[in-house]
Design a protein around this motif. Structure first.
Motif, PDB file in Angstrom:
ATOM      1  N   LYS A   5       1.353  -2.620  -1.105  1.00  0.00           N
ATOM      2  CA  LYS A   5       0.048  -2.028  -1.429  1.00  0.00           C
ATOM      3  C   LYS A   5      -0.796  -1.771  -0.190  1.00  0.00           C
ATOM      4  CE  LYS A   5      -0.254  -3.494  -6.082  1.00  0.00           C
ATOM      5  NZ  LYS A   5      -0.479  -4.688  -6.853  1.00  0.00           N
ATOM      6  N   CYS A   6      -1.635  -0.731  -0.308  1.00  0.00           N
ATOM      7  CA  CYS A   6      -2.552  -0.360   0.772  1.00  0.00           C
ATOM      8  C   CYS A   6      -3.505  -1.522   1.056  1.00  0.00           C
ATOM      9  CB  CYS A   6      -3.340   0.885   0.338  1.00  0.00           C
ATOM     10  SG  CYS A   6      -4.625   1.361   1.481  1.00  0.00           S
ATOM     11  N   SER A   7      -3.653  -1.880   2.319  1.00  0.00           N
ATOM     12  CA  SER A   7      -4.523  -3.010   2.684  1.00  0.00           C
ATOM     13  C   SER A   7      -5.994  -2.684   2.431  1.00  0.00           C
ATOM     14  CB  SER A   7      -4.349  -3.353   4.162  1.00  0.00           C
ATOM     15  OG  SER A   7      -3.013  -3.485   4.489  1.00  0.00           O
ATOM     16  N   THR A   8      -6.335  -1.397   2.275  1.00  0.00           N
ATOM     17  CA  THR A   8      -7.740  -1.028   2.068  1.00  0.00           C
ATOM     18  C   THR A   8      -8.080  -0.913   0.580  1.00  0.00           C
ATOM     19  OG1 THR A   8      -7.600   0.219   4.112  1.00  0.00           O
ATOM     20  CG2 THR A   8      -9.532   0.657   2.746  1.00  0.00           C
ATOM     21  N   CYS A   9      -7.251  -0.131  -0.174  1.00  0.00           N
ATOM     22  CA  CYS A   9      -7.644   0.162  -1.558  1.00  0.00           C
ATOM     23  C   CYS A   9      -6.682  -0.378  -2.610  1.00  0.00           C
ATOM     24  CB  CYS A   9      -7.825   1.672  -1.737  1.00  0.00           C
ATOM     25  SG  CYS A   9      -6.245   2.538  -1.762  1.00  0.00           S
ATOM     26  N   GLY A  10      -5.535  -0.887  -2.195  1.00  0.00           N
ATOM     27  CA  GLY A  10      -4.601  -1.479  -3.158  1.00  0.00           C
ATOM     28  C   GLY A  10      -3.620  -0.499  -3.777  1.00  0.00           C
ATOM     29  N   TYR A  24      -1.027   1.362   4.629  1.00  0.00           N
ATOM     30  CA  TYR A  24      -1.887   2.499   4.274  1.00  0.00           C
ATOM     31  C   TYR A  24      -1.299   3.280   3.113  1.00  0.00           C
ATOM     32  CZ  TYR A  24      -4.533   1.902   8.582  1.00  0.00           C
ATOM     33  OH  TYR A  24      -5.337   1.396   9.570  1.00  0.00           O
ATOM     34  N   CYS A  25      -2.125   3.653   2.147  1.00  0.00           N
ATOM     35  CA  CYS A  25      -1.683   4.589   1.106  1.00  0.00           C
ATOM     36  C   CYS A  25      -1.881   6.002   1.687  1.00  0.00           C
ATOM     37  CB  CYS A  25      -2.498   4.423  -0.172  1.00  0.00           C
ATOM     38  SG  CYS A  25      -4.200   4.992  -0.004  1.00  0.00           S
ATOM     39  N   LYS A  26      -1.405   7.011   0.955  1.00  0.00           N
ATOM     40  CA  LYS A  26      -1.469   8.387   1.466  1.00  0.00           C
ATOM     41  C   LYS A  26      -2.906   8.762   1.871  1.00  0.00           C
ATOM     42  CE  LYS A  26      -0.739  13.115  -0.017  1.00  0.00           C
ATOM     43  NZ  LYS A  26      -0.308  14.042  -1.046  1.00  0.00           N
ATOM     44  N   GLN A  27      -3.859   8.549   0.940  1.00  0.00           N
ATOM     45  CA  GLN A  27      -5.225   9.003   1.221  1.00  0.00           C
ATOM     46  C   GLN A  27      -5.883   8.208   2.345  1.00  0.00           C
ATOM     47  OE1 GLN A  27      -6.326  11.941   0.245  1.00  0.00           O
ATOM     48  NE2 GLN A  27      -7.908  11.449   1.769  1.00  0.00           N
ATOM     49  N   CYS A  28      -5.680   6.908   2.352  1.00  0.00           N
ATOM     50  CA  CYS A  28      -6.304   6.094   3.412  1.00  0.00           C
ATOM     51  C   CYS A  28      -5.705   6.436   4.771  1.00  0.00           C
ATOM     52  CB  CYS A  28      -6.167   4.602   3.124  1.00  0.00           C
ATOM     53  SG  CYS A  28      -7.193   4.068   1.744  1.00  0.00           S
ATOM     54  N   PHE A  29      -4.402   6.769   4.786  1.00  0.00           N
ATOM     55  CA  PHE A  29      -3.767   7.145   6.054  1.00  0.00           C
ATOM     56  C   PHE A  29      -4.363   8.457   6.576  1.00  0.00           C
ATOM     57  CE2 PHE A  29      -0.506   9.455   8.431  1.00  0.00           C
ATOM     58  CZ  PHE A  29      -0.226   8.536   9.430  1.00  0.00           C
TER      59      PHE A  29
HETATM   60 ZN    ZN Z   1      -5.613   3.172   0.351  1.00  0.00          ZN
END
Ligand code: ZN
Ligand code: SF4
Ligand code: ZN
Length: 307
Positions: A5-10, A24-29
Motif C-alpha cells: 500500500k501507498c505510504s501516503t494514502c493507502g 507510492y500509488c500511481k497518483q501520489c507518485f
Molecule cells: Zn497514494
C-alpha cells in the motif's frame, strides 16, 4: 499475496522508493514527481516571468516529460512562453521515429515545434559522418547538437533553453569529468549550468535534474506520455559513459540514494570551485560568430577537421 500500500494514502502501491523507504500509488507518485520539478524550477529560479523557454525535445521520455511538466506549470501564465526545439541528427531508424513522436506530442499539447537538422546545417547526417570518422560519434553529435540548439533557440527569441537531463545523466557527467580531471566542465554541472555569459548564449536549465532515470520512465508510462523508448544505435560506442552508468547503477542498488548524494555533494564543491577556478572569457567564434571558449568554436574546429 499481500498487496503493498501507498505510504501516503493507502491505495495500491506501484513504486517503492528505496532511499526513502516509502511506497507510492500511481497518483501520489505522479504528484510527487511534478512537485519535485516545480520545486527545482522555483528554488533555483530556472524560469522567471518574461521568459521564453525553448524545450529541447528528442521525443524520448526525459525531454517529453520535461516539456509536458513545464507546459503544465506555465500554460496558464501569460508571462512565460514555452515552445519546443528538436534536432534531427540524421540517425536512420532511430531519430525519425522519435521525431515522429515529438511532432505528435507537440500537436497534442498545442505547443510549437521547430526542427533543425545536421544535414541542412552542416551538409551531412550523423549516419554519413560515421562512415568518415571511426570513433567518438557521441562527441561529434553532442557538439553539433548543442551548437544548433543554442543558435536556433536564440534566433527564435528564447531566453532559456530547458533540457531533459535527469539525475542519472548528471551523476554520470560528474564521474566522467572527475575521471578526466576536467574541472572546468565539472564546474558546469547544476540546474542552471552557466558560468560566464555571452550575448549569444542562451542559458541552459535542467528542470528534471533531481528525477532518477527509472522514475522518469515510470512517470512517462503512468501519464501515458507518447515517448519513444528506442535506443540510439551509437549509444554503446560511448564506452566511458556506458561503463559509468553501469557502475553507478550497481552502487545505487547496494546503497540507495547514492546518486542524489553524489550530485548534491558535487554542487557544494562546485560552488566553492567556481570562486577559485580561472575560466577564460567567453569569446565569439571568428568563423561563425557563435559563443566559444577559444578563437574558433568547437563545432567549426570539428567541421574543419572533417573537411
Ligand atoms: Zn497514494
Ligand atoms: Fe548522438 Fe551518441 Fe546520443 Fe546517439 S547516443 S544521439 S550518437 S550523443
Ligand atoms: Zn564557430
Amino acid at each position: 499475496m499481500k498487496t503493498l500500500k501507498c505510504s501516503t494514502c493507502g491505495k495500491k502501491a506501484v513504486y517503492f522508493r528505496a532511499n526513502e523507504g516509502r511506497y507510492y500509488c500511481k497518483q501520489c507518485f505522479i504528484t510527487n514527481i511534478e512537485k519535485k520539478v516545480r520545486r527545482t524550477v522555483g528554488n533555483y529560479e530556472l524560469i522567471k516571468s518574461g521568459d521564453k523557454v525553448a524545450c529541447a525535445l528528442s521525443g524520448g521520455k526525459d525531454s517529453s516529460n520535461n516539456l509536458f511538466i513545464l507546459n503544465e506549470i506555465f500554460k496558464k501564465n501569460p508571462k512565460v512562453e514555452i515552445f519546443a526545439i528538436a534536432i534531427d541528427e540524421g540517425i536512420r531508424a532511430y531519430r525519425n521515429k522519435s521525431l515522429k513522436n515529438a511532432k505528435k506530442f507537440c500537436d497534442e499539447l498545442d505547443v510549437d515545434l521547430h526542427v533543425f537538422s545536421f544535414k541542412e546545417e552542416f551538409g551531412f547526417t550523423l549516419d554519413e559522418l560515421t562512415k568518415k570518422v571511426k570513433e567518438n560519434y557521441c562527441m561529434y553529435c553532442g557538439v553539433f547538437r548543442r551548437y544548433l540548439l543554442n543558435k536556433y533557440a536564440r534566433k527564435l527569441g528564447a531566453t532559456k533553453l530547458a533540457t531533459g537531463h535527469n539525475l542519472d545523466d548528471e551523476a554520470q557527467s560528474i564521474i566522467m569529468n572527475m575521471l578526466k580531471g576536467d574541472l572546468v566542465r565539472l564546474a558546469r554541472v547544476g540546474p542552471m549550468p552557466f558560468l560566464l555569459m555571452h550575448e549569444r548564449f542562451v542559458p541552459r536549465t535542467k528542470p528534471l535534474l533531481f528525477i532518477p532515470e527509472r522514475e522518469s520512465a515510470l512517470y512517462s508510462m503512468l501519464k501515458g506520455i507518447p515517448a519513444f523508448f528506442g535506443e540510439c544505435p551509437y549509444a554503446y560506442t560511448n564506452t566511458l559513459r556506458f561503463e559509468t552508468r553501469e557502475f553507478l547503477n550497481k552502487l545505487e542498488e547496494k546503497s540507495p540514494g547514492i546518486k542524489y548524494s553524489l550530485v548534491e555533494g558535487c554542487y557544494r564543491i562546485v560552488s566553492m570551485l567556481k570562486k577559485k577556478l580561472v575560466i577564460g572569457k567567453i569569446k565569439t567564434c571568428k568563423k561563425c560568430g557563435e559563443p566559444s571558449s577559444q578563437d574558433t568554436c568547437k563545432a567549426c574546429q570539428l567541421l574543419e577537421k572533417l573537411s
